[in-house]
Write an enzyme that holds these catalytic residues in place. Structure first.
Site: not given
Ligand code: DAT
Ligand code: MG
Length: 150
Positions: A11, A51, A114, A117, A128
């Site tokens: 990212k 997303y 974080n 991805h 994707e």
């Molecule tokens: P992952 O990236 O582990 O697959 P996800 O698909 O649930 O997680 O969410 C996508 C991204 O969205 C994640 O990497 C960071 C952001 N995100 C997820 N939960 C969040 C939160 N509670 N607050 C802020 N950003 C968040």
């Molecule tokens: Mg995800």
């Protein structure tokens, strides 16, 4: 399945912090095969598509803004259980819950920063990969295959 593929992306915060090589190196050293990679500045529409499952979440607009803050490094890695193994290597979504030794556990602290991805299912990986690499992947054979797999 040793031909399973996953979509892994550094990212904008990971790119800015100089972590492209570090993240790619972990997959490379583990034995996964790189079959596509590029540095790209995606559009807002492209990120909203990537997303789309999260579009109702309160953090969605802020997350899209962060994803638009700079280029991302898009990769496709192939190998044994690549999707599940890739998620384990990334660590938990919230870096505070990611174990040491995982990418997020070693390099990140905040869920909204974080750094990487990884696809969460084989089905989503296929979607994707098609979204990020419509031009297709790179086909080649590796000489180390018999050293990586029995
Ligand atoms: P992952 O990236 O582990 O697959 P996800 O698909 O649930 O997680 O969410 C996508 C991204 O969205 C994640 O990497 C960071 C952001 N995100 C997820 N939960 C969040 C939160 N509670 N607050 C802020 N950003 C968040
Ligand atoms: Mg995800």
């Amino acid at each position: 399945n040793i031909r399973e593929r996953t979509y892994i992306m550094v990212k904008p915060d990971g790119v800015d912090r100089g972590l492209i090589g570090e993240i790619a190196a972990r997959f490379e050293k583990r034995g996964f095969k790189l079959i596509a990679a590029k540095l790209v500045s995606p559009t807002k529409q492209h990120l909203e598509k990537h997303y789309e499952d999260l579009c109702d979440k309160p953090f969605f607009p802020g997350m899209i803004g962060y994803m638009l803050s700079g280029p991302v490094f898009a990769m496709v890695w192939e190998g044994l259980d690549a999707v599940k193994t890739g998620r384990v290597m990334l660590g938990a979504t919230n870096p505070l819950q990611s174990g040491p030794g995982t990418i997020r556990g070693d390099y990140a602290l905040a869920v909204g920063r974080n750094i990487c991805h990884g696809s969460d299912s084989v089905e989503n990986a296929e979607k994707e990969i098609a979204l990020w690499f419509p031009e297709g992947l790179v086909q080649y054979s590796r000489s180390n295959e018999a050293k990586v797999y029995e």
